[in-house]
Design a protein around this motif. Sequence first.
Motif, PDB file in Angstrom:
ATOM      1  N   GLY A   1      -5.016   3.292 -33.076  1.00 19.05           N
ATOM      2  CA  GLY A   1      -5.699   3.019 -34.332  1.00 19.05           C
ATOM      3  C   GLY A   1      -5.526   1.589 -34.771  1.00 19.05           C
ATOM      4  O   GLY A   1      -6.104   1.165 -35.762  1.00 19.05           O
ATOM      5  N   GLY A   2      -4.710   0.821 -34.036  1.00 17.20           N
ATOM      6  CA  GLY A   2      -4.609  -0.607 -34.303  1.00 17.20           C
ATOM      7  C   GLY A   2      -3.595  -1.007 -35.343  1.00 17.20           C
ATOM      8  O   GLY A   2      -3.527  -2.171 -35.721  1.00 17.20           O
ATOM      9  N   LEU A   3      -2.777  -0.066 -35.839  1.00 15.69           N
ATOM     10  CA  LEU A   3      -1.767  -0.418 -36.833  1.00 15.69           C
ATOM     11  C   LEU A   3      -0.557  -1.045 -36.149  1.00 15.69           C
ATOM     12  O   LEU A   3      -0.132  -0.592 -35.084  1.00 15.69           O
ATOM     13  CB  LEU A   3      -1.334   0.828 -37.613  1.00 15.69           C
ATOM     14  CG  LEU A   3      -2.415   1.474 -38.482  1.00 15.69           C
ATOM     15  CD1 LEU A   3      -1.878   2.750 -39.113  1.00 15.69           C
ATOM     16  CD2 LEU A   3      -2.883   0.523 -39.557  1.00 15.69           C
ATOM     17  N   LEU A   4      -0.023  -2.059 -36.745  1.00 17.38           N
ATOM     18  CA  LEU A   4       1.115  -2.752 -36.154  1.00 17.38           C
ATOM     19  C   LEU A   4       2.359  -1.870 -36.182  1.00 17.38           C
ATOM     20  O   LEU A   4       2.676  -1.247 -37.199  1.00 17.38           O
ATOM     21  CB  LEU A   4       1.397  -4.049 -36.908  1.00 17.38           C
ATOM     22  CG  LEU A   4       0.346  -5.157 -36.786  1.00 17.38           C
ATOM     23  CD1 LEU A   4       0.720  -6.323 -37.686  1.00 17.38           C
ATOM     24  CD2 LEU A   4       0.221  -5.621 -35.344  1.00 17.38           C
ATOM     25  N   VAL A   5       3.063  -1.826 -35.049  1.00 16.75           N
ATOM     26  CA  VAL A   5       4.331  -1.103 -34.993  1.00 16.75           C
ATOM     27  C   VAL A   5       5.303  -1.681 -36.020  1.00 16.75           C
ATOM     28  O   VAL A   5       6.070  -0.953 -36.650  1.00 16.75           O
ATOM     29  CB  VAL A   5       4.923  -1.186 -33.571  1.00 16.75           C
ATOM     30  CG1 VAL A   5       6.342  -0.632 -33.538  1.00 16.75           C
ATOM     31  CG2 VAL A   5       4.039  -0.430 -32.584  1.00 16.75           C
ATOM     32  N   LEU A   6       5.245  -2.989 -36.221  1.00 21.09           N
ATOM     33  CA  LEU A   6       6.132  -3.642 -37.179  1.00 21.09           C
ATOM     34  C   LEU A   6       5.939  -3.082 -38.583  1.00 21.09           C
ATOM     35  O   LEU A   6       6.908  -2.859 -39.319  1.00 21.09           O
ATOM     36  CB  LEU A   6       5.877  -5.152 -37.171  1.00 21.09           C
ATOM     37  CG  LEU A   6       6.869  -6.029 -37.929  1.00 21.09           C
ATOM     38  CD1 LEU A   6       8.273  -5.882 -37.382  1.00 21.09           C
ATOM     39  CD2 LEU A   6       6.434  -7.492 -37.866  1.00 21.09           C
ATOM     40  N   ASP A   7       4.695  -2.822 -38.972  1.00 22.66           N
ATOM     41  CA  ASP A   7       4.423  -2.253 -40.303  1.00 22.66           C
ATOM     42  C   ASP A   7       5.015  -0.854 -40.428  1.00 22.66           C
ATOM     43  O   ASP A   7       5.595  -0.498 -41.467  1.00 22.66           O
ATOM     44  CB  ASP A   7       2.916  -2.213 -40.559  1.00 22.66           C
ATOM     45  CG  ASP A   7       2.319  -3.598 -40.715  1.00 22.66           C
ATOM     46  OD1 ASP A   7       3.079  -4.526 -41.056  1.00 22.66           O
ATOM     47  OD2 ASP A   7       1.113  -3.755 -40.485  1.00 22.66           O
ATOM     48  N   HIS A   8       4.869  -0.038 -39.389  1.00 17.67           N
ATOM     49  CA  HIS A   8       5.429   1.316 -39.430  1.00 17.67           C
ATOM     50  C   HIS A   8       6.949   1.275 -39.500  1.00 17.67           C
ATOM     51  O   HIS A   8       7.565   2.101 -40.192  1.00 17.67           O
ATOM     52  CB  HIS A   8       4.979   2.093 -38.195  1.00 17.67           C
ATOM     53  CG  HIS A   8       3.560   2.551 -38.251  1.00 17.67           C
ATOM     54  ND1 HIS A   8       3.143   3.636 -38.993  1.00 17.67           N
ATOM     55  CD2 HIS A   8       2.453   2.058 -37.657  1.00 17.67           C
ATOM     56  CE1 HIS A   8       1.837   3.802 -38.848  1.00 17.67           C
ATOM     57  NE2 HIS A   8       1.389   2.852 -38.043  1.00 17.67           N
ATOM     58  N   LEU A   9       7.559   0.339 -38.802  1.00 17.77           N
ATOM     59  CA  LEU A   9       9.010   0.224 -38.842  1.00 17.77           C
ATOM     60  C   LEU A   9       9.493  -0.152 -40.236  1.00 17.77           C
ATOM     61  O   LEU A   9      10.487   0.390 -40.724  1.00 17.77           O
ATOM     62  CB  LEU A   9       9.480  -0.816 -37.821  1.00 17.77           C
ATOM     63  CG  LEU A   9       9.476  -0.361 -36.356  1.00 17.77           C
ATOM     64  CD1 LEU A   9       9.710  -1.542 -35.430  1.00 17.77           C
ATOM     65  CD2 LEU A   9      10.542   0.711 -36.120  1.00 17.77           C
ATOM     66  N   ARG A  10       8.797  -1.060 -40.883  1.00 16.10           N
ATOM     67  CA  ARG A  10       9.198  -1.468 -42.235  1.00 16.10           C
ATOM     68  C   ARG A  10       9.112  -0.299 -43.209  1.00 16.10           C
ATOM     69  O   ARG A  10       9.967  -0.147 -44.089  1.00 16.10           O
ATOM     70  CB  ARG A  10       8.326  -2.630 -42.706  1.00 16.10           C
ATOM     71  CG  ARG A  10       8.663  -3.959 -42.017  1.00 16.10           C
ATOM     72  CD  ARG A  10       7.626  -5.009 -42.300  1.00 16.10           C
ATOM     73  NE  ARG A  10       7.995  -6.312 -41.717  1.00 16.10           N
ATOM     74  CZ  ARG A  10       7.132  -7.289 -41.478  1.00 16.10           C
ATOM     75  NH1 ARG A  10       5.846  -7.128 -41.784  1.00 16.10           N
ATOM     76  NH2 ARG A  10       7.545  -8.420 -40.949  1.00 16.10           N
ATOM     77  N   ARG A  11       8.097   0.544 -43.036  1.00 10.89           N
ATOM     78  CA  ARG A  11       7.997   1.729 -43.892  1.00 10.89           C
ATOM     79  C   ARG A  11       9.139   2.697 -43.611  1.00 10.89           C
ATOM     80  O   ARG A  11       9.733   3.277 -44.533  1.00 10.89           O
ATOM     81  CB  ARG A  11       6.655   2.417 -43.656  1.00 10.89           C
ATOM     82  CG  ARG A  11       5.453   1.606 -44.125  1.00 10.89           C
ATOM     83  CD  ARG A  11       4.162   2.274 -43.718  1.00 10.89           C
ATOM     84  NE  ARG A  11       3.005   1.414 -43.987  1.00 10.89           N
ATOM     85  CZ  ARG A  11       1.787   1.669 -43.561  1.00 10.89           C
ATOM     86  NH1 ARG A  11       1.546   2.748 -42.839  1.00 10.89           N
ATOM     87  NH2 ARG A  11       0.788   0.834 -43.848  1.00 10.89           N
TER      88      ARG A  11
END
Length: 270
Positions: free
Chosen positions: A192-202
């Motif tokens: 889906g193109g979401l950055l792994v980094l963004d998911h990790l921060r959440r």
Amino acid sequence: MNHLMRELAPIPAEGWRQIDDEARERLATHLAARKMVDVEGPHGWSHSATSLGRTQRIDPPESARDRETLVQRRRVLPLVEVRVPFTVERKELEDAERGADDLEFDDLDQAAAQVGLLENRAVFHGWPDAGITGIVEASPYDHGTLGTDPERYPHVVANAVNTLRCNGIKGPYALAINPEGYTSIVESTEHGGLLVLDHLRRALGGGRVKRTPGLTGAVVLSLSGGDFVLELGQDLSVGYRHHDAETLTLYLEESFSFRVTEPDAALVLD
């Protein structure tokens, strides 16, 4: 004159300014552990030990034993001194006086990387000869497995965070990870193109993912404060050693101790 002996160096004021600026910039990149633990000090070069707030009972002199004298020795953690040399060409410093602002400080950059590597490893993996127990050794949990697929990292990290929360450790949290793992994270996207980094921060509750040279594997740790303490005597400074007709030998120097006050606040991921 202080122990850094800067007054003896044939370095003009502009040269010192550029050396100090370059050292500050490079060290900020490599000193990752400092951004995830409490930093106390600097207390100065003469500061020699960290008080542990504890005592060790020892035998009193024979002359005092008949009165049941209590004798206790204060426990302290000595600071360790670190000095990493580097060289600067005198021609570069002469060019600084002429107004050059693109000086070559390659050896300084390497020294800064070495200092960062050493300090990060002391914080996370300990330093037995210096009496330092690192975060990895102190953590009481079974190690988790991060694996090699960055798309699974958010799930693994979320489970680690949940373990810390269940043990009463508040967030936000940080993921300290070795440089290779960090590169994999920033280069990856989930479906889906979401950055792994963004998911990790959440998953970290708004915390940070920190590239950490010197760390083997990764560690999820609390950023709430009071759990890990890096105490500085002298903060990193540039000192003068000697020179010849073409080259000056300088060094980066610091003194510090590190202690874990809450082992439950970190979980190791292999």
